[in-house]
Scaffold this motif. Structure first.
Motif, PDB file in Angstrom:
ATOM      1  N   ILE A 144       0.851  -1.190   0.000  1.00 14.97           N
ATOM      2  CA  ILE A 144       0.000   0.000   0.000  1.00 14.97           C
ATOM      3  C   ILE A 144       0.884   1.237   0.000  1.00 14.97           C
ATOM      4  N   ASN A 145       0.565   2.198  -0.834  1.00 13.25           N
ATOM      5  CA  ASN A 145       1.308   3.459  -0.859  1.00 13.25           C
ATOM      6  C   ASN A 145       1.103   4.224   0.451  1.00 13.25           C
ATOM      7  N   GLY A 146       2.171   4.811   0.960  1.00 12.20           N
ATOM      8  CA  GLY A 146       2.077   5.640   2.155  1.00 12.20           C
ATOM      9  C   GLY A 146       1.733   4.873   3.415  1.00 12.20           C
ATOM     10  N   ASP A 147       2.117   3.600   3.477  1.00 14.77           N
ATOM     11  CA  ASP A 147       1.816   2.772   4.650  1.00 14.77           C
ATOM     12  C   ASP A 147       2.782   3.126   5.776  1.00 14.77           C
ATOM     13  N   GLU A 148       2.276   3.793   6.822  1.00 13.50           N
ATOM     14  CA  GLU A 148       3.122   4.230   7.931  1.00 13.50           C
ATOM     15  C   GLU A 148       2.910   3.415   9.211  1.00 13.50           C
ATOM     16  N   HIS A 149       2.003   2.452   9.190  1.00 14.77           N
ATOM     17  CA  HIS A 149       1.669   1.715  10.408  1.00 14.77           C
ATOM     18  C   HIS A 149       1.799   0.206  10.220  1.00 14.77           C
ATOM     19  N   ASP A 150       2.605  -0.235   9.244  1.00 13.66           N
ATOM     20  CA  ASP A 150       2.772  -1.661   8.970  1.00 13.66           C
ATOM     21  C   ASP A 150       1.416  -2.312   8.678  1.00 13.66           C
ATOM     22  N   GLY A 208      -5.029   8.664  10.126  1.00 13.16           N
ATOM     23  CA  GLY A 208      -5.016   9.835  10.994  1.00 13.16           C
ATOM     24  C   GLY A 208      -5.889   9.641  12.221  1.00 13.16           C
ATOM     25  N   VAL A 209      -7.082   9.054  12.038  1.00 13.34           N
ATOM     26  CA  VAL A 209      -7.958   8.758  13.173  1.00 13.34           C
ATOM     27  C   VAL A 209      -7.293   7.745  14.097  1.00 13.34           C
ATOM     28  N   TYR A 210      -6.655   6.731  13.512  1.00 10.59           N
ATOM     29  CA  TYR A 210      -5.970   5.711  14.323  1.00 10.59           C
ATOM     30  C   TYR A 210      -4.869   6.337  15.176  1.00 10.59           C
ATOM     31  N   THR A 211      -4.092   7.245  14.598  1.00 11.96           N
ATOM     32  CA  THR A 211      -3.004   7.883  15.340  1.00 11.96           C
ATOM     33  C   THR A 211      -3.532   8.603  16.582  1.00 11.96           C
ATOM     34  N   SER A 212      -4.646   9.319  16.432  1.00 13.20           N
ATOM     35  CA  SER A 212      -5.206  10.052  17.573  1.00 13.20           C
ATOM     36  C   SER A 212      -5.795   9.104  18.611  1.00 13.20           C
ATOM     37  N   LEU A 213      -6.523   8.083  18.178  1.00 15.17           N
ATOM     38  CA  LEU A 213      -7.110   7.130  19.122  1.00 15.17           C
ATOM     39  C   LEU A 213      -6.031   6.323  19.839  1.00 15.17           C
ATOM     40  N   LYS A 214      -4.953   6.008  19.121  1.00 14.84           N
ATOM     41  CA  LYS A 214      -3.852   5.268  19.753  1.00 14.84           C
ATOM     42  C   LYS A 214      -3.155   6.143  20.791  1.00 14.84           C
ATOM     43  N   LYS A 215      -3.038   7.433  20.509  1.00 11.14           N
ATOM     44  CA  LYS A 215      -2.453   8.364  21.483  1.00 11.14           C
ATOM     45  C   LYS A 215      -3.295   8.386  22.756  1.00 11.14           C
ATOM     46  N   LEU A 216      -4.605   8.429  22.588  1.00  9.06           N
ATOM     47  CA  LEU A 216      -5.512   8.435  23.738  1.00  9.06           C
ATOM     48  C   LEU A 216      -5.427   7.116  24.499  1.00  9.06           C
ATOM     49  N   PHE A 217      -5.398   6.000  23.767  1.00  6.54           N
ATOM     50  CA  PHE A 217      -5.318   4.687  24.411  1.00  6.54           C
ATOM     51  C   PHE A 217      -4.039   4.539  25.219  1.00  6.54           C
ATOM     52  N   ASP A 218      -2.907   4.910  24.638  1.00  5.67           N
ATOM     53  CA  ASP A 218      -1.626   4.783  25.343  1.00  5.67           C
ATOM     54  C   ASP A 218      -1.614   5.637  26.615  1.00  5.67           C
ATOM     55  N   HIS A 219      -2.203   6.832  26.530  1.00  4.86           N
ATOM     56  CA  HIS A 219      -2.262   7.716  27.701  1.00  4.86           C
ATOM     57  C   HIS A 219      -3.093   7.073  28.816  1.00  4.86           C
ATOM     58  N   GLU A 220      -4.254   6.538  28.475  1.00  2.00           N
ATOM     59  CA  GLU A 220      -5.130   5.947  29.489  1.00  2.00           C
ATOM     60  C   GLU A 220      -4.553   4.640  30.037  1.00  2.00           C
ATOM     61  N   LYS A 221      -3.878   3.891  29.197  1.00  3.30           N
ATOM     62  CA  LYS A 221      -3.251   2.662  29.697  1.00  3.30           C
ATOM     63  C   LYS A 221      -2.119   2.982  30.666  1.00  3.30           C
TER      64      LYS A 221
END
Length: 676
Positions: A144-150, A208-221
């Motif tokens: 996939i072009n522009g794949d930044e999250h494996d 982009g949505v995943y990046t923000s939700l992952k940031k929130l998840f890591d903070h809460e964990k």
């Protein structure tokens, strides 16, 4: 645009495959000249080897008035309709079947040097190795072009697994249906990213949505980990599941055999932790392979409810059009307690206020520059909004009351579609395969009660397992009409996070009742009066108690009310540990709220926001102490503390086992035995 390069070093471990309909065999020749042949079709193709599952009679061109003798032109039209329907179904796994599928989908596919190359639009490419005339699922590679999250590596594994036989299925019978479903999702993303939308990348929007939700998840964990013992080898598991079920959910890419971004918001039996392995490294979730969690391999124990976040075509609107951004939430995640716009309610409850951001709209150029057909100019110039919006698809779909559905609509600002399914909770959530009496036009009321016989393993006094029979009855005191939610359009991930506490209420309730009354439950005719108010209930009770004179089944009565404001409420009537066989009069008295001391205990379970349980015991003894009000303040305070401790134990036990049968046996053996 550059051609994407597949990643060939995909993981070799097989993930659990999702279920799919069994393959269908097609006969070599069928004579459709006689009405008798069409009669066989109307009965599902019995004797012809054709499965009519998924083929409605209307889709084949049949109507009630057209089932008789017809002329040659009508027969020919019907035959062509059947042939077209059969041709639209994917074939079997193999090089030819895949090439035929790609041709049907209008997809460019060639076989070069023992590799099938599938060009999936302008952003992705899939390679499927072929050896000795057979595809090699373990080496499927997606680029996939522009794949930044494996993303491509895990998606490759899902595509490969969809080409493998399910457990117990012969390799020769593997259909391309699962692979075709995944391929369709990739094609849909590519189509939405086409020139009509200025070449906008839906992958970038989802990432982009995943990046923000992952940031929130890591903070809460991290915050949840800080409250736990650092020496606990399962601390990471517990913290992650706490965030999944009680906070903002767990975002994952290509998880659970599903392509795309999933926001997991509920897990059955989250307190049941893995016990295999030794030492911290064997049990710590951070040491697991990428994108692989232990609950993925045990879906029967840990069913996961998730929202799959995708894109879909929709008219452009400033409030719903897709936006490409990874800044949906600030880097600090939380607002300072003294911030001027902090939520005063959260401040009083000592809860953090999330610092959500509102990214600017993503505009497309009003007209593409000359010579640029796929370029996307995301400058500050105002242009046209893309005709694409975000959508969250529920996996599995969820049944909620109509009033709750209306609240969700208002929260997400979307209208009602014409294809919503309305019915009773029992028919939609527990007996989904049966026709709903509420929607058949019949004058009778919907199903009022359900019955299921279950066997539960419990530990006896000697420490050995014993099998206890339960005769379970489920009652709905009033008709609460519900809706099946399949998908929810949204414009900001904040909207979904704010809805999770409500979704968890009904995810928990559905799982709990399905475990006890789903599948083998028998629906009974509706009644105008509650089943406990007449001789009908007494005769039933006598019949049930007389089934096995050796060991009569334990009668368990559950009444469900879907409160519009406080969430679902379950009333459970439990026979006491020393009650023995109950008479019909005992059951009748209990159900009419005439308490039978020493015979039966009534517990009311309120399923509140985030599936928090509040137990209200009506006549539960506590350690042999009378729980009524006392003149002595000290005794009164002690009784209240004991009652509160008992209630918390009851709630915790139900959360852990999520099975009414096991819970009832535990209450009988532990709570009631202690109190008598």
């Amino acid at each position: 645009m550059t051609t994407p390069t597949p990643m060939m070093n995909t993981p070799q471990k097989q993930a659990p495959a999702s279920s799919s309909p069994a393959p269908r065999s097609v006969p070599a020749m069928v004579n459709f000249d006689s009405p008798a042949a069409f009669g066989l079709l109307a009965e599902g193709g019995v004797g012809m080897g054709i499965s009519m599952s998924g083929m409605g009679m209307s889709s084949l061109g049949f109507t009630a008035s057209a089932m008789g003798r017809a002329d040659e032109d009508e027969r020919r039209r019907r035959l062509q309709s059947i042939i077209s329907t059969l041709k639209s179904r994917p074939g079997r796994v193999g090089p030819k079947g895949i090439l035929d599928l790609c041709q049907t989908e209008g997809l460019s596919a060639v076989e070069e040097s023992g590799v099938l190359v599938l060009q999936i639009g302008n952003e992705s490419l899939c390679e499927i190795p072929v050896r000795n005339g057979e595809v090699v699922p373990e080496e499927v590679a997606l680029g996939i072009n522009g794949d930044e999250h494996d993303y491509a590596a895990t998606a490759s594994k899902i595509l490969g697994d969809s080409l493998k036989p399910l457990p117990g299925m012969a390799k020769i019978n593997v259909s391309l249906e699962r692979f075709a479903h995944n391929l369709e999702k990739l094609l849909r993303i590519d189509h939405l990213s086409g020139p009509q939308n200025g070449g906008l990348s839906c992958y970038k929007a989802i990432f982009g949505v995943y990046t923000s939700l992952k940031k929130l998840f890591d903070h809460e964990k991290k915050a949840a980990m800080a409250l736990r013992d650092s020496g606990d080898p399962l601390a990471s598991y517990k913290a992650e599941r706490e965030v999944l079920c009680k906070k903002s959910g767990r975002p994952r890419l290509n998880a659970g055999g599903r392509l795309g971004l999933s926001l997991e918001y509920w897990m059955d039996r989250r307190h049941v932790l893995p016990s295999h392995g030794k030492g911290k490294e064997a049990m710590d979730i951070d040491s697991q392979p990428a994108n692989n969690n232990p609950e993925d391999d045990d879906t029967k124990m840990h069913q996961i409810y998730a929202l799959t976040l995708e894109c879909e075509s929709a008219p452009a609107s400033p409030f719903s059009s897709i936006r490409i951004s990874d800044a949906w939430i600030s880097d600090t995640v939380e607002k300072a307690p003294d911030a001027p716009d902090s939520d005063i309610t959260n401040l009083l409850l000592n809860k953090p206020t999330l610092d959500w951001q509102d990214p600017p709209p993503t505009y497309l150029p009003s007209a593409l520059p000359e010579g640029e057909h796929e370029a996307l100019n995301l400058d500050n110039a105002t242009g046209r909004l893309p005709n694409i919006r975000f959508v969250a698809k529920l996996s599995p779909p969820l049944v909620v009351p109509l009033l709750v559905f209306n609240y969700i609509q208002q929260s997400l600002n979307f209208g009602t579609s014409n294809d919503i399914r309305v019915g009773t909770f029992a028919d939609l959530a527990l007996k989904a395969g049966d026709p709903d009496p509420a929607m058949t036009g019949a004058q009778a009321e919907p199903t009022y009660e359900m019955r299921a016989e279950k066997k539960t393993l419990v530990l006896g006094e000697d420490g050995k397992e014993e099998e206890h029979r339960h005769d379970n009855w489920l009652y709905f005191p009033r008709t609460d009409y519900c809706v099946v939610i399949d998908s929810l359009p949204f414009s900001h991930p904040r909207q979904l996070v704010e809805l999770l506490p409500t979704l968890r209420q009904y995810a928990f309730t559905t799982s709990l009742l399905s475990q006890t009354f789903g599948g083998t439950a028998q629906s009974l005719p509706s009644t105008k009066q509650p089943p406990s108010s007449g001789p009908r209930s007494q005769s039933r009770s006598k019949q049930n108690l007389g089934n096995d004179q050796k060991e009569p089944a334990v009668r368990l009565d559950v009444s469900v009310a879907l409160a519009s404001n406080g969430g679902p409420q379950l009333r459970v009537d439990i026979p006491a540990a020393n009650a023995g066989s109950l008479s019909a009069d005992d059951i009748l008295a209990c159900l009419t709220d005439e308490r039978v001391t020493g015979k039966r205990v009534t517990l009311v379970v309120d399923v509140q926001s985030n599936a928090d349980l509040v137990i209200k015991p009506q006549n539960l003894p506590t350690n042999g102490t009378d729980t009524t009000m006392s003149d002595n303040d000290k005794d009164e305070k002690q009784n209240v503390q004991q009652q509160d401790a008992s209630v918390k134990r009851l709630a915790r036990a139900l959360e852990v086992c999520m099975d009414l049968g096991i819970w009832v046996e535990w209450v009988k053996k532990t709570m009631l035995a202690e109190g008598r």
